[in-house]
Design a protein around this motif. Structure first.
Motif, PDB file in Angstrom:
ATOM      1  N   MET A   1      33.564 -20.406 -18.148  1.00  0.00           N
ATOM      2  CA  MET A   1      33.478 -21.071 -16.866  1.00  0.00           C
ATOM      3  C   MET A   1      34.858 -21.645 -16.515  1.00  0.00           C
ATOM      4  N   SER A   2      35.272 -21.488 -15.268  1.00  0.00           N
ATOM      5  CA  SER A   2      36.567 -22.016 -14.843  1.00  0.00           C
ATOM      6  C   SER A   2      36.464 -23.507 -14.546  1.00  0.00           C
ATOM      7  N   ARG A   3      37.616 -24.136 -14.472  1.00  0.00           N
ATOM      8  CA  ARG A   3      37.644 -25.561 -14.134  1.00  0.00           C
ATOM      9  C   ARG A   3      36.994 -25.788 -12.762  1.00  0.00           C
ATOM     10  N   TRP A   4      37.279 -24.896 -11.814  1.00  0.00           N
ATOM     11  CA  TRP A   4      36.695 -25.002 -10.480  1.00  0.00           C
ATOM     12  C   TRP A   4      35.168 -24.920 -10.537  1.00  0.00           C
ATOM     13  N   SER A   5      34.642 -23.950 -11.257  1.00  0.00           N
ATOM     14  CA  SER A   5      33.184 -23.796 -11.310  1.00  0.00           C
ATOM     15  C   SER A   5      32.530 -24.983 -12.013  1.00  0.00           C
ATOM     16  N   GLU A   6      33.166 -25.512 -13.047  1.00  0.00           N
ATOM     17  CA  GLU A   6      32.623 -26.694 -13.725  1.00  0.00           C
ATOM     18  C   GLU A   6      32.624 -27.906 -12.791  1.00  0.00           C
ATOM     19  N   TRP A   7      33.737 -28.097 -12.082  1.00  0.00           N
ATOM     20  CA  TRP A   7      33.848 -29.222 -11.153  1.00  0.00           C
ATOM     21  C   TRP A   7      32.820 -29.090 -10.030  1.00  0.00           C
ATOM     22  N   LEU A   8      32.719 -27.898  -9.470  1.00  0.00           N
ATOM     23  CA  LEU A   8      31.791 -27.660  -8.368  1.00  0.00           C
ATOM     24  C   LEU A   8      30.348 -27.891  -8.799  1.00  0.00           C
ATOM     25  N   THR A   9      29.991 -27.381  -9.964  1.00  0.00           N
ATOM     26  CA  THR A   9      28.637 -27.575 -10.488  1.00  0.00           C
ATOM     27  C   THR A   9      28.360 -29.063 -10.683  1.00  0.00           C
ATOM     28  N   HIS A  10      29.326 -29.778 -11.234  1.00  0.00           N
ATOM     29  CA  HIS A  10      29.161 -31.220 -11.440  1.00  0.00           C
ATOM     30  C   HIS A  10      28.997 -31.946 -10.106  1.00  0.00           C
ATOM     31  N   GLN A  11      29.829 -31.613  -9.124  1.00  0.00           N
ATOM     32  CA  GLN A  11      29.745 -32.267  -7.813  1.00  0.00           C
ATOM     33  C   GLN A  11      28.382 -32.042  -7.165  1.00  0.00           C
ATOM     34  N   MET A  12      27.870 -30.839  -7.268  1.00  0.00           N
ATOM     35  CA  MET A  12      26.556 -30.553  -6.686  1.00  0.00           C
ATOM     36  C   MET A  12      25.468 -31.354  -7.405  1.00  0.00           C
ATOM     37  N   GLN A  13      25.580 -31.481  -8.722  1.00  0.00           N
ATOM     38  CA  GLN A  13      24.605 -32.274  -9.478  1.00  0.00           C
ATOM     39  C   GLN A  13      24.675 -33.741  -9.075  1.00  0.00           C
ATOM     40  N   VAL A  14      25.878 -34.285  -8.978  1.00  0.00           N
ATOM     41  CA  VAL A  14      26.065 -35.689  -8.602  1.00  0.00           C
ATOM     42  C   VAL A  14      25.505 -35.950  -7.204  1.00  0.00           C
ATOM     43  N   LYS A  15      25.735 -35.014  -6.293  1.00  0.00           N
ATOM     44  CA  LYS A  15      25.276 -35.181  -4.909  1.00  0.00           C
ATOM     45  C   LYS A  15      23.800 -34.809  -4.739  1.00  0.00           C
ATOM     46  N   GLY A  16      23.228 -34.184  -5.764  1.00  0.00           N
ATOM     47  CA  GLY A  16      21.824 -33.783  -5.689  1.00  0.00           C
ATOM     48  C   GLY A  16      21.575 -32.650  -4.703  1.00  0.00           C
ATOM     49  N   ILE A  17      22.524 -31.722  -4.633  1.00  0.00           N
ATOM     50  CA  ILE A  17      22.362 -30.592  -3.716  1.00  0.00           C
ATOM     51  C   ILE A  17      22.412 -29.281  -4.486  1.00  0.00           C
ATOM     52  N   ASP A  18      21.894 -28.239  -3.866  1.00  0.00           N
ATOM     53  CA  ASP A  18      21.934 -26.920  -4.490  1.00  0.00           C
ATOM     54  C   ASP A  18      22.967 -26.044  -3.783  1.00  0.00           C
ATOM     55  N   GLN A  19      23.106 -24.808  -4.245  1.00  0.00           N
ATOM     56  CA  GLN A  19      24.110 -23.895  -3.701  1.00  0.00           C
ATOM     57  C   GLN A  19      23.873 -23.596  -2.225  1.00  0.00           C
ATOM     58  N   ILE A  20      22.619 -23.437  -1.850  1.00  0.00           N
ATOM     59  CA  ILE A  20      22.305 -23.130  -0.447  1.00  0.00           C
ATOM     60  C   ILE A  20      22.695 -24.293   0.458  1.00  0.00           C
ATOM     61  N   THR A  21      22.381 -25.500   0.033  1.00  0.00           N
ATOM     62  CA  THR A  21      22.722 -26.689   0.825  1.00  0.00           C
ATOM     63  C   THR A  21      24.225 -26.806   1.007  1.00  0.00           C
ATOM     64  N   LEU A  22      24.978 -26.604  -0.073  1.00  0.00           N
ATOM     65  CA  LEU A  22      26.438 -26.670   0.019  1.00  0.00           C
ATOM     66  C   LEU A  22      26.966 -25.573   0.937  1.00  0.00           C
ATOM     67  N   ALA A  23      26.484 -24.361   0.754  1.00  0.00           N
ATOM     68  CA  ALA A  23      26.948 -23.245   1.593  1.00  0.00           C
ATOM     69  C   ALA A  23      26.671 -23.520   3.068  1.00  0.00           C
ATOM     70  N   ASN A  24      25.483 -24.014   3.383  1.00  0.00           N
ATOM     71  CA  ASN A  24      25.149 -24.326   4.776  1.00  0.00           C
ATOM     72  C   ASN A  24      26.039 -25.430   5.325  1.00  0.00           C
ATOM     73  N   ALA A  25      26.274 -26.474   4.523  1.00  0.00           N
ATOM     74  CA  ALA A  25      27.104 -27.595   4.973  1.00  0.00           C
ATOM     75  C   ALA A  25      28.545 -27.167   5.211  1.00  0.00           C
ATOM     76  N   ALA A  26      29.033 -26.244   4.399  1.00  0.00           N
ATOM     77  CA  ALA A  26      30.423 -25.798   4.514  1.00  0.00           C
ATOM     78  C   ALA A  26      30.581 -24.617   5.466  1.00  0.00           C
ATOM     79  N   GLY A  27      29.464 -23.998   5.849  1.00  0.00           N
ATOM     80  CA  GLY A  27      29.517 -22.914   6.818  1.00  0.00           C
ATOM     81  C   GLY A  27      29.832 -21.547   6.258  1.00  0.00           C
ATOM     82  N   TYR A  28      29.384 -21.282   5.033  1.00  0.00           N
ATOM     83  CA  TYR A  28      29.547 -19.934   4.517  1.00  0.00           C
ATOM     84  C   TYR A  28      28.298 -19.486   3.775  1.00  0.00           C
ATOM     85  N   ASN A  29      28.277 -18.217   3.385  1.00  0.00           N
ATOM     86  CA  ASN A  29      27.120 -17.598   2.750  1.00  0.00           C
ATOM     87  C   ASN A  29      26.898 -18.155   1.349  1.00  0.00           C
ATOM     88  N   LYS A  30      25.640 -18.259   0.938  1.00  0.00           N
ATOM     89  CA  LYS A  30      25.289 -18.756  -0.401  1.00  0.00           C
ATOM     90  C   LYS A  30      25.984 -17.967  -1.500  1.00  0.00           C
TER      91      LYS A  30
END
Length: 142
Positions: A1-30
Protein backbone atom coordinates in the motif's frame (compact mmCIF):
# COMPACT_ATOMS: atom_id res chain seq x y z
CA UNK A 1 0.00 0.00 0.00
CA UNK A 2 1.33 3.47 -0.86
CA UNK A 3 1.55 6.33 1.59
CA UNK A 4 -1.25 8.06 -0.34
CA UNK A 5 -3.58 5.05 -0.15
CA UNK A 6 -2.89 4.60 3.57
CA UNK A 7 -3.52 8.29 4.26
CA UNK A 8 -6.67 8.33 2.13
CA UNK A 9 -8.06 5.21 3.79
CA UNK A 10 -7.36 6.69 7.22
CA UNK A 11 -9.00 10.02 6.31
CA UNK A 12 -12.13 8.27 5.09
CA UNK A 13 -12.29 6.23 8.31
CA UNK A 14 -11.83 9.33 10.48
CA UNK A 15 -14.53 11.20 8.54
CA UNK A 16 -16.82 8.16 8.52
CA UNK A 17 -17.26 8.16 4.76
CA UNK A 18 -16.91 5.52 2.08
CA UNK A 19 -15.34 5.64 -1.39
CA UNK A 20 -18.61 6.54 -3.11
CA UNK A 21 -19.24 9.45 -0.75
CA UNK A 22 -15.73 10.81 -1.29
CA UNK A 23 -15.95 10.40 -5.06
CA UNK A 24 -19.30 12.21 -5.17
CA UNK A 25 -18.05 15.03 -2.93
CA UNK A 26 -14.93 15.51 -5.05
CA UNK A 27 -16.76 15.14 -8.36
CA UNK A 28 -15.22 12.05 -9.86
CA UNK A 29 -16.05 8.38 -10.46
CA UNK A 30 -15.86 5.87 -7.59
CA UNK A 31 -13.28 3.88 -9.55
CA UNK A 32 -10.80 6.75 -9.10
CA UNK A 33 -10.96 6.42 -5.30
CA UNK A 34 -10.97 2.63 -5.51
CA UNK A 35 -7.82 2.68 -7.64
CA UNK A 36 -6.07 4.94 -5.11
CA UNK A 37 -7.13 2.88 -2.10
CA UNK A 38 -6.10 -0.38 -3.75
CA UNK A 39 -2.79 1.04 -5.01
CA UNK A 40 -3.60 0.65 -8.72
CA UNK A 41 -3.08 4.38 -9.19
CA UNK A 42 -0.25 5.51 -6.97
CA UNK A 43 -0.34 9.30 -7.14
CA UNK A 44 -3.28 11.56 -7.99
CA UNK A 45 -2.96 14.52 -10.30
CA UNK A 46 -2.63 17.88 -8.59
CA UNK A 47 -6.20 18.78 -9.58
CA UNK A 48 -7.55 15.50 -8.18
CA UNK A 49 -5.48 16.06 -5.05
CA UNK A 50 -6.96 19.54 -4.60
CA UNK A 51 -10.51 18.27 -5.05
CA UNK A 52 -9.88 15.40 -2.64
CA UNK A 53 -8.42 17.72 0.01
CA UNK A 54 -11.44 20.01 -0.31
CA UNK A 55 -13.87 17.10 -0.11
CA UNK A 56 -12.10 15.74 2.99
CA UNK A 57 -11.76 19.25 4.44
CA UNK A 58 -8.05 18.85 5.06
CA UNK A 59 -5.23 21.29 4.26
CA UNK A 60 -3.81 20.98 0.76
CA UNK A 61 -0.32 20.81 2.26
CA UNK A 62 -1.25 17.69 4.20
CA UNK A 63 -2.57 16.06 1.03
CA UNK A 64 0.58 17.06 -0.90
CA UNK A 65 2.73 15.40 1.76
CA UNK A 66 0.55 12.27 1.78
CA UNK A 67 0.85 11.99 -2.02
CA UNK A 68 4.60 12.61 -1.68
CA UNK A 69 4.66 15.64 -3.95
CA UNK A 70 6.53 17.43 -1.16
CA UNK A 71 7.92 16.52 2.24
CA UNK A 72 6.69 17.80 5.59
CA UNK A 73 10.05 19.59 5.95
CA UNK A 74 9.48 21.44 2.68
CA UNK A 75 6.27 22.98 4.00
CA UNK A 76 7.73 23.53 7.45
CA UNK A 77 5.36 21.08 9.08
CA UNK A 78 6.00 18.90 12.02
CA UNK A 79 4.41 15.49 12.25
CA UNK A 80 0.73 15.92 11.56
CA UNK A 81 -1.62 14.21 13.99
CA UNK A 82 -4.00 11.72 12.42
CA UNK A 83 -6.99 13.44 14.00
CA UNK A 84 -6.88 17.12 14.94
CA UNK A 85 -9.76 16.56 17.37
CA UNK A 86 -7.24 14.82 19.62
CA UNK A 87 -4.95 17.87 19.74
CA UNK A 88 -5.29 20.23 22.71
CA UNK A 89 -7.01 23.52 21.81
CA UNK A 90 -4.22 25.57 23.37
CA UNK A 91 -1.65 23.73 21.28
CA UNK A 92 -3.61 24.41 18.09
CA UNK A 93 -3.96 28.09 18.99
CA UNK A 94 -0.24 28.41 19.71
CA UNK A 95 0.59 26.73 16.37
CA UNK A 96 -1.80 29.01 14.46
CA UNK A 97 -0.25 32.01 16.19
CA UNK A 98 3.26 30.86 15.44
CA UNK A 99 2.44 30.38 11.77
CA UNK A 100 0.82 33.81 11.58
CA UNK A 101 3.54 35.43 13.65
CA UNK A 102 1.17 36.39 16.48
CA UNK A 103 0.91 35.47 20.14
CA UNK A 104 -2.65 34.17 20.38
CA UNK A 105 -2.41 32.77 23.87
CA UNK A 106 -5.04 34.27 26.13
CA UNK A 107 -4.69 32.35 29.37
CA UNK A 108 -4.23 29.23 27.24
CA UNK A 109 -7.50 29.88 25.40
CA UNK A 110 -8.75 32.09 22.62
CA UNK A 111 -12.31 33.14 22.12
CA UNK A 112 -14.11 32.36 18.87
CA UNK A 113 -14.27 36.12 18.24
CA UNK A 114 -10.48 36.37 18.62
CA UNK A 115 -9.88 33.52 16.19
CA UNK A 116 -12.25 35.07 13.63
CA UNK A 117 -10.44 38.38 13.99
CA UNK A 118 -7.05 36.74 13.51
CA UNK A 119 -8.34 35.05 10.35
CA UNK A 120 -9.22 38.51 9.02
CA UNK A 121 -5.76 39.81 9.90
CA UNK A 122 -3.83 36.92 8.37
CA UNK A 123 -1.58 39.36 6.56
CA UNK A 124 1.49 39.83 8.78
CA UNK A 125 1.85 43.43 7.57
CA UNK A 126 -1.33 44.26 9.49
CA UNK A 127 -0.93 44.52 13.26
CA UNK A 128 -2.48 41.64 15.17
CA UNK A 129 -5.89 42.29 16.68
CA UNK A 130 -6.07 43.33 20.30
CA UNK A 131 -8.72 42.30 22.80
CA UNK A 132 -10.39 45.65 22.14
CA UNK A 133 -10.50 44.95 18.40
CA UNK A 134 -12.63 41.87 18.94
CA UNK A 135 -14.59 43.02 22.00
CA UNK A 136 -13.04 40.62 24.48
CA UNK A 137 -13.06 41.77 28.07
CA UNK A 138 -9.72 41.55 29.83
CA UNK A 139 -10.94 38.90 32.26
CA UNK A 140 -13.05 36.92 29.77
CA UNK A 141 -12.23 33.91 27.62
CA UNK A 142 -15.34 34.40 25.51
Amino acid sequence: MSRWSEWLTHQMQVKGIDQITLANAAGYNKSVVSNWVNGRTKVPSLEALRRTAEALQVPMGEALVAAEYITADEIGATTLPADLASVDTGELIREIGARLGYDLAISGKASPARLRAVAQWGDKSIPPPSRDDVGVAADSDE
